[in-house]
Design a protein around this motif. Structure first.
Motif, PDB file in Angstrom:
ATOM      1  N   ARG A 122      84.354  71.444  23.387  1.00  0.00           N
ATOM      2  CA  ARG A 122      83.702  70.539  22.339  1.00  0.00           C
ATOM      3  C   ARG A 122      84.079  70.198  21.354  1.00  0.00           C
ATOM      4  O   ARG A 122      83.911  68.949  20.917  1.00  0.00           O
ATOM      5  CB  ARG A 122      82.625  71.707  22.061  1.00  0.00           C
ATOM      6  N   VAL A 123      85.081  70.960  20.879  1.00  0.00           N
ATOM      7  CA  VAL A 123      86.045  70.505  19.527  1.00  0.00           C
ATOM      8  C   VAL A 123      87.089  69.164  20.050  1.00  0.00           C
ATOM      9  O   VAL A 123      87.079  68.303  19.009  1.00  0.00           O
ATOM     10  CB  VAL A 123      86.719  71.663  19.007  1.00  0.00           C
ATOM     11  N   ALA A 124      87.319  69.099  21.071  1.00  0.00           N
ATOM     12  CA  ALA A 124      88.239  67.997  21.523  1.00  0.00           C
ATOM     13  C   ALA A 124      87.374  66.854  21.591  1.00  0.00           C
ATOM     14  O   ALA A 124      88.056  65.913  21.230  1.00  0.00           O
ATOM     15  CB  ALA A 124      88.874  68.426  22.771  1.00  0.00           C
ATOM     16  N   LYS A 125      86.131  67.151  22.103  1.00  0.00           N
ATOM     17  CA  LYS A 125      85.131  65.787  21.961  1.00  0.00           C
ATOM     18  C   LYS A 125      84.849  65.230  20.559  1.00  0.00           C
ATOM     19  O   LYS A 125      84.840  64.230  20.119  1.00  0.00           O
ATOM     20  CB  LYS A 125      84.017  66.044  22.932  1.00  0.00           C
ATOM     21  N   GLU A 126      84.594  66.353  19.710  1.00  0.00           N
ATOM     22  CA  GLU A 126      84.352  66.131  18.232  1.00  0.00           C
ATOM     23  C   GLU A 126      85.641  65.272  17.576  1.00  0.00           C
ATOM     24  O   GLU A 126      85.276  64.447  16.810  1.00  0.00           O
ATOM     25  CB  GLU A 126      83.978  67.264  17.409  1.00  0.00           C
ATOM     26  N   CYS A 127      86.845  65.743  18.234  1.00  0.00           N
ATOM     27  CA  CYS A 127      87.947  65.069  17.449  1.00  0.00           C
ATOM     28  C   CYS A 127      88.033  63.576  18.041  1.00  0.00           C
ATOM     29  O   CYS A 127      88.501  62.750  17.158  1.00  0.00           O
ATOM     30  CB  CYS A 127      89.349  65.614  18.205  1.00  0.00           C
TER      31      CYS A 127
END
Length: 287
Positions: A161-166
């Motif tokens: 999830r955080v990688a996509k947010e990045c």
């Protein structure tokens, strides 16, 4: 004798200065790195890249519909090759600098460039990045997605999830007449809130007429650094976010010398889109 620094940006002889010329020349005179004019795609080139992007996105949609536990990454490679070629395009990775397959399939601690194999079987709880690049009529489009196989751990779910947010935060930071460093700064700031490492040895890149063009799009760094972003540029943003250290190594057991693995062998996640810079921000050409 005084030597003048050679300009990267050249105006069109006999033509009045455009607003783009004025903006680029202003920053070049300030000592900033600016694009060469050939990095600004023509409407015809943008149309070709956009059409390639439609097929590239379709490849990843096909993978999304069919990926499951128990399948080999070689099966993913066949899905990608078949879809691409059936739509009149060519897989850019196939035989690129010795790369033996059509797609990259990177599981868990493999950061990127994972080579599909009959022996790599997706297991419940794996996370896997599928990275594909299409060539259609000489135009390139590049994107990757993360897939969670079945049910995984909360830690891996958060990483994905955080990688996509990045990626999304990096895209928001990409503005006309801003700088590549604005993208990397925004990504690094978000990832480090979670104590994640942002891979520094690999980066996004210009794309469209060739597989890899200028600029290099680092996913870490400082605002106002790197190349000026100008409408008409096409490039990828593709942050590789590690659960632990940002450091990586090349798998010594890979006979092709491609597979990149996290140094501490903790999981990694990556999302990638191809973007067109417009007068108002970025447009996604492949996702």
């Amino acid at each position: 004798m005084v030597f003048k620094k050679k300009r990267r940006w050249h105006t069109v002889p006999g033509q009045p200065l455009t607003e783009m010329d004025k903006q680029v020349m202003y920053w070049e005179n300030k000592g900033k790195l600016v694009p060469t004019r050939n990095l600004i795609k023509t409407p015809e080139q943008i149309d070709g890249i956009r059409k390639s992007g439609v097929i590239n996105t379709g490849v990843l949609d096909e993978v999304a519909a069919r990926i499951h536990a128990g399948m080999s990454t070689a099966e993913i490679d066949k899905i990608c090759y078949d879809y691409c070629t059936e739509h009149g395009a060519v897989p850019a990775c196939l035989n690129y600098e010795g790369y033996p397959k059509s797609v990259c399939t990177s599981i868990n601690e493999v950061v990127c460039h994972g080579i599909p194999k009959e022996t790599d079987i997706l297991q419940e709880g794996d996370i896997v990045n599928v990275d594909f690049t299409t060539i259609l009529d000489g135009y390139y489009a590049d994107a990757s997605r993360m897939f969670i196989i079945g049910k995984t751990t909360p830690e891996k779910e958060q990483l994905v999830r955080v990688a996509k947010e990045c990626l999304e935060i990096g895209a928001e930071a990409a503005r006309p007449y801003g700088f590549v460093g604005d993208i990397g700064h925004a990504i690094q700031k978000h990832a480090e809130k979670y104590h994640y490492g942002v891979v520094r040895d690999l980066c996004g890149h210009g794309v469209g007429i060739e597989f890899h063009e200028e600029p290099e799009v680092l996913h870490f760094g400082h605002k106002g650094s790197g190349m000026l972003l100008v409408p008409g540029m096409v490039f990828t943003i593709e942050p590789m976010i590690n659960m632990g250290t940002w450091r990586v190594f090349i798998d010594a057991d890979d006979p092709y010398g491609w597979e990149v693995i996290t140094e501490d062998e903790k999981p990694s996640a990556q999302w990638e889109h191809t973007f067109l810079m417009t007068e108002h921000g970025v447009e996604i050409l492949s996702a």
